[in-house]
Design an enzyme around this catalytic site. Structure first.
Site, PDB file in Angstrom:
ATOM      1  N   GLU A  51       4.068  -9.175 -13.031  1.00  0.00           N
ATOM      2  CA  GLU A  51       4.055  -9.397 -11.591  1.00  0.00           C
ATOM      3  C   GLU A  51       2.594  -9.448 -11.161  1.00  0.00           C
ATOM      4  OE1 GLU A  51       5.756  -6.748  -8.178  1.00  0.00           O
ATOM      5  OE2 GLU A  51       7.403  -7.268  -9.526  1.00  0.00           O
ATOM      6  N   GLU A  62       2.383  -2.589   1.611  1.00  0.00           N
ATOM      7  CA  GLU A  62       1.651  -1.886   0.568  1.00  0.00           C
ATOM      8  C   GLU A  62       1.032  -0.597   1.086  1.00  0.00           C
ATOM      9  OE1 GLU A  62       2.493  -3.400  -1.864  1.00  0.00           O
ATOM     10  OE2 GLU A  62       2.582  -5.517  -1.367  1.00  0.00           O
TER      11      GLU A  62
END
EC number: 4.2.1.20
Length: 277
Positions: A51, A62
């Protein structure tokens, strides 16, 4: 290849009776050359699927570690074109490891959805995870990716109800990414016992493998999740290694790949407790 690489990898691992290990790294962190060295070293270190985050100035999903990683990459001049260039450089030496891009919608809109889907496919991208694209708005992107042979991988969470889940998985291919904890990345820890019933629910609704990410930082936790999931994703723990190696003037690539090896080994040795998909 594109989509076929994802399907082939999960079929291979299902025959082995184990989950995939999926490391997340940020493209261009801490710089292009080091990021490429890490990327090239991941398969040998035990990555089954990769990823690759593309940096964005407002990464809302995030936590601080990946926010800082995006900041470092942007400060070094990493762009979306630069990300695709990294993928091309990786593909020059690896034609089999599936590679997924993860990021946000705005850069794709700026590029043009159809053009980006074609360019990503040409570079060797197998799938795309777009954090801020709700299912109700995903059809144009899904159409573009379908035409280019790239999987659109969608997110499900602990709060995704059954009715909503049907909507989420409608245009999903490759696998479903199950977010194991509420909130942003890198903050809480995943609980395998709590994750298990939701993973099974998502698997039944989608008919696809289910990857579990968010809240997995240690080999022990990765092994626990690997017993109930089809794939285990680790991100914040790896970008933390980048930051610490930079701060301590250590070999960033060696440190990150060493961490990957320990996590991958734990996942590889864990036996899944459900029947293979």
């Amino acid at each position: 290849m594109t989509k076929a690489r994802i399907d082939a990898r999960f079929a291979e691992l299902a025959r082995e009776g184990r989950a995939a290990f999926v490391p997340y790294v940020m493209a261009g962190d801490p710089d292009r050359e080091t990021a490429l060295a890490i990327l090239k070293g991941l398969p040998a270190a035990g990555a089954d699927i990769i990823e690759l985050g593309f940096p964005f100035s407002d990464p809302m999903a995030e936590g601080p570690p990946i926010q800082r990683a995006a900041g470092r990459a942007l400060a070094k001049g990493m762009t979306l074109q630069g990300v695709l260039d990294l993928v091309r450089a990786f593909r020059a030496g690896d034609a089999t490891t599936p590679l997924i891009l993860m990021g946000y919608m705005n850069p794709l809109v700026t590029w043009g959805l159809e053009a980006f889907a074609r360019d990503a496919s040409d570079a060797g991208v197998d799938g795309l995870i777009i954090v801020d694209c709700p299912p109700e708005e995903a059809d144009p992107l899904a159409d573009a990716l379908d035409a280019a042979g790239v999987s659109l991988i969608r997110l499900a969470t602990p709060t995704t109800g059954d009715a909503r889940l049907k909507v989420v998985v409608r245009r999903t291919s490759g696998f479903v990414y199950y977010v194991s904890v509420a909130g942003v990345t890198g903050v809480k820890e995943a609980d395998a016992a709590a994750v298990a019933p939701n993973v099974e629910r998502v698997r039944k609704a989608s008919g696809l493998p289910v990857a579990v990410g968010f809240g997995i930082k240690t080999p022990e936790r990765a092994a626990q999740v690997a017993q109930v999931a089809d794939a285990v994703v680790v991100g914040s723990a790896l970008v933390d290694e980048v930051a610490e190696a930079v701060d301590m003037n250590e070999d960033v690539t060696a440190r990150v790949l060493s961490k990957v090896e320990s996590l991958a080994k734990a996942v590889r040795l864990a036996r899944r407790s459900h029947e293979a998909v």
